[in-house]
Scaffold this active site. Structure first.
Site, PDB file in Angstrom:
ATOM      1  N   GLU A   1       5.662  -5.659   7.394  1.00 52.82           N
ATOM      2  CA  GLU A   1       5.075  -4.559   8.156  1.00 52.82           C
ATOM      3  C   GLU A   1       5.824  -4.189   9.432  1.00 52.82           C
ATOM      4  O   GLU A   1       5.856  -3.017   9.830  1.00 52.82           O
ATOM      5  CB  GLU A   1       3.615  -4.894   8.490  1.00 52.82           C
ATOM      6  CG  GLU A   1       2.671  -4.869   7.295  1.00 52.82           C
ATOM      7  CD  GLU A   1       2.761  -6.093   6.402  1.00 52.82           C
ATOM      8  OE1 GLU A   1       2.137  -6.095   5.328  1.00 52.82           O
ATOM      9  OE2 GLU A   1       3.461  -7.063   6.771  1.00 52.82           O
TER      10      GLU A   1
ATOM     11  N   ASP B   1      -1.203  -7.508   7.720  1.00 53.88           N
ATOM     12  CA  ASP B   1      -2.650  -7.358   7.543  1.00 53.88           C
ATOM     13  C   ASP B   1      -3.084  -7.991   6.228  1.00 53.88           C
ATOM     14  O   ASP B   1      -2.483  -8.954   5.778  1.00 53.88           O
ATOM     15  CB  ASP B   1      -3.036  -5.873   7.639  1.00 53.88           C
ATOM     16  CG  ASP B   1      -2.453  -5.015   6.514  1.00 53.88           C
ATOM     17  OD1 ASP B   1      -1.427  -5.420   5.908  1.00 53.88           O
ATOM     18  OD2 ASP B   1      -3.012  -3.943   6.233  1.00 53.88           O
TER      19      ASP B   1
ATOM     20  N   GLY C   1       0.820  -1.202   0.000  1.00 51.63           N
ATOM     21  CA  GLY C   1       0.000   0.000   0.000  1.00 51.63           C
ATOM     22  C   GLY C   1       0.852   1.251   0.000  1.00 51.63           C
ATOM     23  O   GLY C   1       2.073   1.200   0.148  1.00 51.63           O
TER      24      GLY C   1
ATOM     25  N   GLY D   1       0.046  -5.368   0.721  1.00 50.89           N
ATOM     26  CA  GLY D   1      -1.217  -5.304   0.008  1.00 50.89           C
ATOM     27  C   GLY D   1      -1.231  -6.097  -1.277  1.00 50.89           C
ATOM     28  O   GLY D   1      -2.292  -6.542  -1.733  1.00 50.89           O
TER      29      GLY D   1
END
Length: 347
Positions: free
Chosen positions: A138, A146, A67, A115
């Site tokens: 992350e 996530d 992302g 992502g």
């Protein structure tokens, strides 16, 4: 549907193609891109002329690097809600891909991280190559894995997923297959022909013609020390076990983990362990929405992105500053309700 130049959409001969089109940014996802992908998939779900979907990334560097974390940095600094809205829609898309009613093929060549894993690894036909460089990195920016990543990380053979989550280190295409992130190995120089065969001959025939036995997984070969060292109760215990292991990769893993955000690695360990006991992808995404929203309010997410991508000094000042300073209350706070929590449509 709204046109978005960052997402190219075509449909021919029964195959709908979605191409992420930000090659200079390694096709990093923005909120409008997530919206465009979701709208396209919704339209194709009810379009009898589209029988399968193929997702790829423009350029030769990778499917998607993740992302737009610089946007998250500025949003977090200003106390905004744009990141929360982005994650809300992104995680709904991840869930939708996981239960998409038509065959969903993802070409996971090159860099496929964060992502990018979310829009590929929940699909039904996931293809890697010798160039695949996958990661859930992350913890390096004070964030928690996530996009449904902890669902897969919690279900790998042994503790390979815990290793990948706590180090944030990239792994290979064969590793991705061994860990459950991917299904098939196709050589990079045959990937375009594979995609054409999906359109002309169908998925099964394309897989039969182009997929090869993957090379051995480097991580699977290291399960001995990984399963032993990552069994520790806390991240501190894990680092101690890694330090006492003679394997050079164990020392490298320890060095990586202690360079990461102490609170992020501690929450990540707990998130992966909890995800193992959650029944569905949606249950895990709901938990991840909680940890993501908590991270947005944290010191370490802003500091981690600053050090890596804003000032680029690679010298983050984490708080708490050490693993030993992270308390059970610090960790538990990340699992509190996002108020409101992520909700999914009933189907």
């Amino acid at each position: 549907m709204d046109e978005n130049e960052d997402v190219l959409v075509t449909a021919a001969n029964g195959l709908g193609r979605i191409t992420l089109n930000r090659p200079k940014a390694i096709n990093s996802l923005t909120h409008p891109m997530v919206t465009a992908i979701a709208q396209t998939l919704r339209a194709w779900e009810n379009d009898d002329s589209v029988t399968a979907v193929l997702v790829s990334g423009a350029g030769d560097r990778g499917l998607c690097a993740g992302g737009d974390v610089v946007a998250i940095y500025h949003d977090a600094k200003s106390g905004g809600t744009e990141s929360r809205d982005f994650w809300h829609d992104e995680y709904l898309l991840n869930s939708y891909i996981g239960r998409y009613p038509k065959p969903y093929v993802a070409l996971m060549n090159g860099i496929t991280m964060g992502g990018g894993v979310g829009i590929s690894a929940h699909g039904g036909v996931r293809v890697v190559t010798e160039t695949t460089k996958m990661a859930m990195p992350e913890v390096g920016i004070g964030f928690i894995p996530d996009v449904g990543g902890t669902f897969i990380l919690s279900r790998t053979p042994g503790l390979l997923g815990v290793h990948a989550a706590l180090t944030g280190a990239p792994f290979t295409g064969p590793d991705a297959i061994a860990m459950g992130f991917a299904d098939h190995f196709v050589p990079q120089d045959r990937l375009a022909a594979f995609a054409e065969a999906v359109e002309t001959d169908g998925i099964d025939a394309a897989v039969a013609a182009f997929a090869q036995e993957p090379p051995a997984s480097p991580l699977m070969a290291q399960r001995g020390w990984i399963d032993h060292c990552y069994a520790g109760r806390t991240v501190d215990d894990i680092v101690s076990a890694l330090r006492s292991d003679d394997a050079a990769p164990a020392q490298d893993a320890a060095d990586l983990i202690v360079s990461r955000s102490p609170i992020a690695t501690s929450v990540t360990l707990e998130a992966v362990r909890r995800a193992a006991h959650l029944a569905t992808l949606e249950d895990v995404l709901r938990q991840e929405f909680r940890t993501s929203c908590a991270a947005l309010r944290s010191h370490d997410l802003v500091e981690g992105i600053r050090a890596l991508l804003i000032d680029k000094d690679r010298d983050p000042k984490w708080a708490p500053a050490s693993l030993s300073a992270v308390t059970a209350d610090h960790i538990e706070a990340y699992f509190a309700s996002a108020d409101p929590d992520l909700q999914f449509e009933e189907n």
